[in-house]
Design a protein around this motif. Structure first.
Motif, PDB file in Angstrom:
ATOM      1  N   TYR A 141      11.188   4.441  -2.056  1.00 42.94           N
ATOM      2  CA  TYR A 141      10.196   3.480  -1.583  1.00 42.94           C
ATOM      3  C   TYR A 141       8.824   3.975  -2.006  1.00 42.94           C
ATOM      4  N   LYS A 142       7.935   3.040  -2.339  1.00 46.83           N
ATOM      5  CA  LYS A 142       6.543   3.392  -2.616  1.00 46.83           C
ATOM      6  C   LYS A 142       5.662   2.421  -1.860  1.00 46.83           C
ATOM      7  N   PHE A 143       4.747   2.985  -1.088  1.00 48.11           N
ATOM      8  CA  PHE A 143       3.818   2.184  -0.303  1.00 48.11           C
ATOM      9  C   PHE A 143       2.389   2.661  -0.557  1.00 48.11           C
ATOM     10  N   ILE A 144       1.448   1.739  -0.452  1.00 48.84           N
ATOM     11  CA  ILE A 144       0.026   2.061  -0.501  1.00 48.84           C
ATOM     12  C   ILE A 144      -0.562   1.617   0.832  1.00 48.84           C
ATOM     13  N   VAL A 145      -1.391   2.472   1.424  1.00 50.97           N
ATOM     14  CA  VAL A 145      -1.992   2.155   2.716  1.00 50.97           C
ATOM     15  C   VAL A 145      -3.394   2.762   2.745  1.00 50.97           C
ATOM     16  N   LEU A 146      -4.293   2.129   3.503  1.00 55.04           N
ATOM     17  CA  LEU A 146      -5.593   2.752   3.715  1.00 55.04           C
ATOM     18  C   LEU A 146      -5.350   4.138   4.291  1.00 55.04           C
ATOM     19  N   SER A 147      -6.195   5.088   3.957  1.00 58.99           N
ATOM     20  CA  SER A 147      -6.009   6.463   4.433  1.00 58.99           C
ATOM     21  C   SER A 147      -6.318   6.551   5.926  1.00 58.99           C
ATOM     22  N   ASP A 148      -5.445   5.955   6.707  1.00 55.92           N
ATOM     23  CA  ASP A 148      -5.543   5.924   8.164  1.00 55.92           C
ATOM     24  C   ASP A 148      -4.333   6.710   8.665  1.00 55.92           C
ATOM     25  N   GLN A 149      -4.586   7.891   9.245  1.00 53.39           N
ATOM     26  CA  GLN A 149      -3.485   8.784   9.621  1.00 53.39           C
ATOM     27  C   GLN A 149      -2.493   8.119  10.571  1.00 53.39           C
ATOM     28  N   LYS A 163      -3.428  11.107  -1.675  1.00 54.37           N
ATOM     29  CA  LYS A 163      -4.636  10.300  -1.517  1.00 54.37           C
ATOM     30  C   LYS A 163      -5.166   9.873  -2.882  1.00 54.37           C
ATOM     31  N   SER A 164      -5.795   8.697  -2.914  1.00 55.32           N
ATOM     32  CA  SER A 164      -6.426   8.224  -4.144  1.00 55.32           C
ATOM     33  C   SER A 164      -7.632   9.110  -4.456  1.00 55.32           C
ATOM     34  N   LYS A 165      -8.180   8.937  -5.649  1.00 59.48           N
ATOM     35  CA  LYS A 165      -9.275   9.787  -6.089  1.00 59.48           C
ATOM     36  C   LYS A 165     -10.449   9.770  -5.105  1.00 59.48           C
ATOM     37  N   ASN A 166     -10.782   8.577  -4.603  1.00 56.17           N
ATOM     38  CA  ASN A 166     -11.907   8.495  -3.668  1.00 56.17           C
ATOM     39  C   ASN A 166     -11.482   8.679  -2.208  1.00 56.17           C
ATOM     40  N   GLY A 167     -10.176   8.847  -1.964  1.00 58.37           N
ATOM     41  CA  GLY A 167      -9.685   9.120  -0.622  1.00 58.37           C
ATOM     42  C   GLY A 167      -9.538   7.907   0.281  1.00 58.37           C
ATOM     43  N   LYS A 168      -9.840   6.721  -0.250  1.00 55.88           N
ATOM     44  CA  LYS A 168      -9.777   5.520   0.586  1.00 55.88           C
ATOM     45  C   LYS A 168      -8.333   5.092   0.865  1.00 55.88           C
ATOM     46  N   TYR A 169      -7.461   5.298  -0.108  1.00 59.77           N
ATOM     47  CA  TYR A 169      -6.061   4.887   0.021  1.00 59.77           C
ATOM     48  C   TYR A 169      -5.139   6.093  -0.095  1.00 59.77           C
ATOM     49  N   THR A 170      -3.954   5.945   0.473  1.00 64.32           N
ATOM     50  CA  THR A 170      -2.919   6.967   0.354  1.00 64.32           C
ATOM     51  C   THR A 170      -1.645   6.302  -0.130  1.00 64.32           C
ATOM     52  N   SER A 171      -1.022   6.898  -1.156  1.00 62.69           N
ATOM     53  CA  SER A 171       0.292   6.408  -1.578  1.00 62.69           C
ATOM     54  C   SER A 171       1.332   7.252  -0.861  1.00 62.69           C
ATOM     55  N   VAL A 172       2.358   6.591  -0.365  1.00 60.89           N
ATOM     56  CA  VAL A 172       3.439   7.268   0.337  1.00 60.89           C
ATOM     57  C   VAL A 172       4.734   6.953  -0.409  1.00 60.89           C
ATOM     58  N   SER A 173       5.369   7.996  -0.946  1.00 63.49           N
ATOM     59  CA  SER A 173       6.643   7.843  -1.646  1.00 63.49           C
ATOM     60  C   SER A 173       7.727   8.454  -0.768  1.00 63.49           C
ATOM     61  N   ILE A 174       8.799   7.709  -0.585  1.00 62.36           N
ATOM     62  CA  ILE A 174       9.872   8.148   0.300  1.00 62.36           C
ATOM     63  C   ILE A 174      11.202   7.999  -0.425  1.00 62.36           C
TER      64      ILE A 174
END
Length: 95
Positions: free
Chosen positions: A29-37, A58-69
């Motif tokens: 699975y691959k998800f993208i989400v705002l970097s909200d813990q 985290k993305s380069k600017n830290g706004k988003y986080t990709s989560v691979s499962i």
């Protein structure tokens, strides 16, 4: 996404998974989400106690986080069930 569009999407996904994989099988699975813990933790909880390997980046600017499962699942229905659970978290994009 309208309900009937998601039903069609999941129906097609079920067919593709049945045709291309032998079950049980590992699924990525691959998800993208705002970097909200809190949201990232919610995704992690959905896959708790399943032996899933979870990587977050985290993305380069830290706004988003990709989560691979990567997780071993019994059948395509289990894959779809997890997509629906994660889809209930606001702001998560499934890739």
């Amino acid at each position: 996404m309208a309900e009937n569009n998601s039903d069609a999407f999941y129906s097609k996904l079920r067919e593709q998974l049945s045709a291309t994989s032998t079950w049980p099988s590992n699924y990525l699975y691959k998800f993208i989400v705002l970097s909200d813990q809190e949201k990232i933790n919610s995704i992690h909880k959905i896959f708790d106690n399943m032996g899933a390997v979870i990587e977050s980046k985290k993305s380069k600017n830290g706004k988003y986080t990709s989560v691979s499962i990567t997780v071993n699942l019994k059948n395509p229905d289990q894959v779809i069930e997890k997509y629906k659970e994660v889809g209930a978290i606001e702001g998560v994009i499934s890739l």
